[in-house]
Structure formats: C-alpha cells, structure tokens
Design a protein around this motif. Structure first.
Motif, short mmCIF file in Angstrom:
data_model
loop_
_atom_site.label_atom_id
_atom_site.label_comp_id
_atom_site.label_asym_id
_atom_site.label_seq_id
_atom_site.Cartn_x
_atom_site.Cartn_y
_atom_site.Cartn_z
N PHE A 9 86.72 -27.74 -60.59
CA PHE A 9 87.31 -27.05 -59.68
C PHE A 9 86.76 -27.56 -58.23
CE2 PHE A 9 87.69 -24.11 -63.03
CZ PHE A 9 88.59 -23.24 -62.76
N LYS A 10 87.85 -27.98 -57.32
CA LYS A 10 87.24 -29.14 -56.27
C LYS A 10 87.41 -28.20 -54.96
CE LYS A 10 86.48 -32.97 -54.30
NZ LYS A 10 87.00 -34.47 -54.41
N TYR A 11 86.63 -28.53 -54.18
CA TYR A 11 86.48 -27.70 -52.72
C TYR A 11 86.33 -28.73 -51.62
CZ TYR A 11 87.16 -23.66 -55.69
OH TYR A 11 87.67 -22.83 -56.72
N GLY A 12 86.30 -28.53 -50.64
CA GLY A 12 86.34 -29.11 -49.21
C GLY A 12 84.82 -29.03 -48.63
N ASP A 13 84.89 -29.31 -47.24
CA ASP A 13 83.71 -29.06 -46.32
C ASP A 13 83.67 -27.76 -46.18
OD1 ASP A 13 83.72 -31.92 -46.24
OD2 ASP A 13 84.25 -32.14 -44.46
N ASN A 14 82.17 -27.34 -45.83
CA ASN A 14 81.89 -26.09 -45.25
C ASN A 14 82.25 -24.91 -45.96
OD1 ASN A 14 80.42 -27.45 -43.23
ND2 ASN A 14 82.52 -27.94 -42.29
N VAL A 15 82.12 -25.05 -47.26
CA VAL A 15 82.53 -23.84 -48.05
C VAL A 15 81.45 -22.59 -47.87
CG1 VAL A 15 82.81 -22.73 -50.27
CG2 VAL A 15 84.00 -24.84 -49.79
N ALA A 58 82.44 -30.05 -54.37
CA ALA A 58 82.87 -29.86 -53.02
C ALA A 58 82.31 -30.92 -52.30
CB ALA A 58 82.25 -28.53 -52.47
N THR A 59 82.81 -31.17 -51.07
CA THR A 59 81.98 -32.22 -50.05
C THR A 59 81.08 -31.85 -49.29
OG1 THR A 59 84.13 -31.62 -48.73
CG2 THR A 59 84.25 -33.36 -50.07
N LYS A 60 80.81 -31.69 -48.10
CA LYS A 60 79.97 -31.58 -47.24
C LYS A 60 79.33 -30.16 -47.01
CE LYS A 60 80.61 -35.77 -44.77
NZ LYS A 60 81.27 -36.18 -43.57
N ASN A 61 78.22 -29.84 -46.90
CA ASN A 61 77.76 -28.58 -46.38
C ASN A 61 78.17 -27.29 -47.39
OD1 ASN A 61 75.99 -27.27 -44.74
ND2 ASN A 61 77.76 -26.69 -43.30
N ALA A 85 78.10 -31.56 -54.84
CA ALA A 85 78.48 -32.17 -53.61
C ALA A 85 77.85 -32.99 -52.70
CB ALA A 85 78.28 -30.36 -52.95
N GLU A 86 78.56 -33.42 -51.86
CA GLU A 86 77.85 -34.32 -51.01
C GLU A 86 76.51 -33.73 -50.51
OE1 GLU A 86 80.31 -36.48 -47.98
OE2 GLU A 86 81.85 -35.97 -48.78
N THR A 87 76.47 -32.56 -49.69
CA THR A 87 75.48 -32.20 -49.28
C THR A 87 75.48 -30.42 -49.47
OG1 THR A 87 76.51 -31.75 -47.10
CG2 THR A 87 75.22 -33.80 -47.56
N PHE A 88 74.45 -29.72 -49.37
CA PHE A 88 74.37 -28.48 -49.52
C PHE A 88 73.58 -27.82 -48.38
CE2 PHE A 88 74.80 -29.77 -54.10
CZ PHE A 88 75.43 -28.96 -54.77
N ALA A 89 73.97 -26.50 -48.11
CA ALA A 89 73.35 -25.90 -47.05
C ALA A 89 71.79 -25.69 -47.58
CB ALA A 89 73.87 -24.55 -46.98
N ILE A 99 67.82 -19.29 -58.89
CA ILE A 99 68.57 -18.18 -59.86
C ILE A 99 68.85 -18.96 -61.22
CG2 ILE A 99 69.31 -16.62 -58.29
CD1 ILE A 99 72.06 -18.60 -59.62
N GLY A 100 68.66 -20.39 -61.14
CA GLY A 100 68.82 -21.21 -62.37
C GLY A 100 70.21 -22.03 -62.36
N LEU A 101 70.86 -22.02 -61.18
CA LEU A 101 71.94 -22.75 -60.96
C LEU A 101 72.03 -24.57 -60.73
CD1 LEU A 101 75.42 -22.87 -61.22
CD2 LEU A 101 75.01 -22.24 -58.68
N PRO A 102 72.40 -25.13 -61.80
CA PRO A 102 72.05 -26.53 -61.48
C PRO A 102 72.93 -27.08 -60.42
CG PRO A 102 72.21 -26.20 -63.84
CD PRO A 102 72.53 -24.77 -63.01
N ILE A 103 72.37 -27.76 -59.38
CA ILE A 103 73.56 -28.56 -58.49
C ILE A 103 72.72 -29.81 -58.18
CG2 ILE A 103 73.83 -26.30 -57.24
CD1 ILE A 103 71.37 -26.69 -55.33
N VAL A 104 73.65 -30.77 -57.77
CA VAL A 104 73.44 -32.17 -57.80
C VAL A 104 74.40 -32.70 -56.27
CG1 VAL A 104 73.96 -34.32 -58.81
CG2 VAL A 104 73.48 -32.36 -60.31
N GLU A 105 73.47 -33.47 -55.77
CA GLU A 105 73.91 -34.08 -54.68
C GLU A 105 74.39 -35.59 -54.94
OE1 GLU A 105 71.07 -33.92 -51.34
OE2 GLU A 105 71.99 -31.90 -50.74
#
Length: 162
Positions: A9-15, A58-61, A85-89, A99-105
């Motif tokens: 599922f793909k999203y853009g910047d600043n979600v 997602a992309t940035k932020n 994502a490119e970057t995460f807040a 909470i155990g949710l894997p995230i990868v930049e």
C-alpha cells in the motif's frame, strides 16, 4: 528475526498521525477497533483490502503530527507487517519500535516501489526485495536490541521477559 512479505500500500509525503488514525477514534485504545479505521481519511479502501503481512510504503516524513501511539498500533493491528519510508517522524519511529511494528528507512525503495507490488523485507540484513520487479534495495537493518524488542512484540513485553 523474521522477514516480512506482502502486497504494498503506497502513500506520499507527510502522512500524519491524524490521517493514520483520525482523532475522532481516539476514545478507544482497542487495537482491533483502531485497525478498522486505519487510513480511512486518505484511503477508504485500505481496511477492506489489507491482509495480514502486507507492507506499507511512503515517502518522506511518515508519521508526522501528534505523538499518539495509536497510529502505529492501528497500522500493526490492521495487519501491516512493515512500513518502509524515506524518512519517519522521530516520535513515530520510537512509538513503532515500542509497540513492535518493524519500520525501515530506505529512500530508493520508497521512491521506486509501487502500490500493488509484492515486497519482502529481511529484518536481519535490511534488504528489501521487490518480488514484482526483481530489484533489491539496502535498507537500514535494525540493531540487535531493536530486533529483540520487535521480536517480543514491543518494549513492555521485552522488559517483562527480562
């Protein structure tokens, strides 16, 4: 640590966190109820189409906005196995790990992977493989202590096991 494999599922910047889980649903902390409203203000089809193991890109932020923990909880409870994502807040990043949710930049993967692609993520190495296109990307691997937190399904469980 295991790998994740699913449809993107793909999203853009600043979600932001208000889009991930709208504020009108914050009167509940029940993960299943939150999952039922995840992404509904940006993607009304998300909860109807998501299946266990799917991947969000997602992309940035990604995850900007408020510091509510409800956002990563809703994503995880909806069945998403990893967010790329490119970057995460920063606060979202920390809450996701807690909470155990894997995230990868990985900027290149976030830019090139498309909605509907099948993607596999190896959490030990950080390698992201787009099975649809055959292209692999080097994301940031988790340090060992973060892998343990995610394997335990979150920081509280990790601490309780110590």
């Amino acid at each position: 640590m295991k790998a994740a494999c699913g449809t993107v599922f793909k999203y853009g910047d600043n979600v932001d966190t208000d889009v991930i889980i709208p504020a009108r649903y914050l009167n509940s902390s029940d993960p299943k109820e939150l999952a039922g409203h995840c992404m509904e203000d940006i993607d009304q089809e998300f909860v109807k189409k998501v299946t266990a193991g799917d991947i969000m890109v997602a992309t940035k932020n990604f995850g900007c906005g408020s510091s509510r923990e409800h956002a990563p909880i809703a994503i995880k409870a909806a069945g998403i196995s990893c967010v790329i994502a490119e970057t995460f807040a920063r606060i979202f990043y920390r809450n996701a790990i807690n909470i155990g949710l894997p995230i990868v930049e990985c900027a290149k993967a976030a830019q090139e992977i498309s909605a509907g692609d099948r993607v596999e993520v190896d959490f030990d190495t950080g390698v992201i493989t787009n099975q649809t296109t055959g292209v692999s990307y080097q994301g940031q691997a988790f340090p060992e202590f973060m892998q343990k937190i995610i394997d335990c399904e979150g920081l509280v469980n990790y601490i309780n096991q110590k």
